[in-house]
Design an enzyme around this catalytic site. Sequence first.
Site, short mmCIF file in Angstrom:
data_model
loop_
_atom_site.label_atom_id
_atom_site.label_comp_id
_atom_site.label_asym_id
_atom_site.label_seq_id
_atom_site.Cartn_x
_atom_site.Cartn_y
_atom_site.Cartn_z
N HIS A 1 2.12 30.97 4.54
CA HIS A 1 0.97 30.17 4.14
C HIS A 1 1.10 28.71 4.55
CE1 HIS A 1 -1.32 33.16 1.81
NE2 HIS A 1 -0.14 33.70 1.55
N GLU B 1 -10.69 30.97 5.02
CA GLU B 1 -10.79 30.55 6.42
C GLU B 1 -12.25 30.34 6.85
OE1 GLU B 1 -10.42 35.12 6.57
OE2 GLU B 1 -9.97 33.46 5.22
N ARG C 1 -21.50 15.27 14.66
CA ARG C 1 -21.96 13.91 14.45
C ARG C 1 -21.84 13.51 12.99
NH1 ARG C 1 -27.81 15.44 16.33
NH2 ARG C 1 -27.26 16.98 14.72
N ASN D 1 -1.27 34.24 8.14
CA ASN D 1 -0.55 34.05 6.89
C ASN D 1 0.57 35.08 6.72
OD1 ASN D 1 -1.79 31.76 5.78
ND2 ASN D 1 -3.49 32.96 4.94
N ARG E 1 -19.19 24.60 22.05
CA ARG E 1 -18.13 23.62 22.30
C ARG E 1 -17.03 23.75 21.25
NH1 ARG E 1 -21.15 19.35 22.69
NH2 ARG E 1 -20.96 18.69 20.53
N ASP F 1 -15.81 31.26 11.03
CA ASP F 1 -14.73 32.03 10.42
C ASP F 1 -13.59 32.20 11.42
OD1 ASP F 1 -14.29 33.97 7.89
OD2 ASP F 1 -13.43 34.91 9.67
N ILE F 2 -12.36 31.91 10.97
CA ILE F 2 -11.19 32.06 11.83
C ILE F 2 -10.86 33.54 11.98
CG2 ILE F 2 -8.75 31.48 12.15
CD1 ILE F 2 -9.23 29.00 10.44
#
Length: 335
Positions: free
Chosen positions: A209, A239, A228, A204, A259, A196-197
């Site tokens: 947007h 998001e 992969r 926004n 990572r 989740d961002i």
Amino acid sequence: MKPLLRNLAEMTAHRDHLRLEVSVLSTLLLQGRDTRVRALEMFTHDGETWLRPRSWSEGGSIVTSEYEALADPAAFALPELPELAKCIASGGKSVGRVEEHGHTLWMPVWLGERAHACLEITQPKAFTRHQRDVIAGVYLVYQNYQSLLDYSERDALTGLLNRKTFDEQFARQPGVESWDARQDPEVPGQWLAVVDIDHFKLVNDRFGHLYGDEVLILVANRLRSLFRSQDRIFRFGGEEFVVLLRSATLAQARMALERLRSTIEAHEFPQIGHITVSIGFAAAQGGAPVEVIGRADQALYFAKEHGRNQVRHYEDLVASASLGQKVAHDEVELF
């Protein structure tokens, strides 16, 4: 002609990519008694394109591989087929090879500008004009139908798999029912992560947007590049993204997610600057998809409530009692 039309009708009745592939190979197998067919999956490993037989003819029937792409001992590098490599590099539709033991025809299957698979047909004698026409027709129907299926399964903005495809992809995971992460953390298994961002609403609200959509696209690109080909990445809406990691130990799963987190944190997004993501993940076993997602969500909420920009593992949080009292009621876990 009737068997061919019947096979084409069956082929376009499928809504599953693998079943569609088996059906098209069965159709191509009708072209001759000594014809052999294969569907070669293309994937990237260490920056190089590889192929592996995913389905092929055997004894008059079509069989499918039991291996994941990276673990398949039959996989080989694309340069081993120089004619096909050259065809794909030039965006070609077909290429052939003539050898003492037979004639081979390769037809890359394109989705947009990317070849993701290849149909291979081999027979002892040269292909007749009629055979080539029929094969080309079947190939076009297959590729067009593949594109339609892919379009219906993809998120329009990011190109990732969409929410409605999740249950089917989850069910395809090998060994989900029998594998238990608690038995041995060093044994490769399956994991589900919810990404989740952080503070995306502020992006926004402050930038609009249009820039918010660009952030989603760039995050999706990072997800694609960091995982992969055997893993599956979804956009669940807004998001929120979901990743199914296959054949990975707990340490490998944690490393891959860390990572991702650090890569997003370090990237400078146009106009926006820097953003972060919070990630919760859990073992993808011991319940229905909605239950596994619920566990990963619990870990995600914990990350959100304890500073964001971090990766949290559900089973670790349960073991440390960080999620509160756990009450067992039949097969439902309440917190």
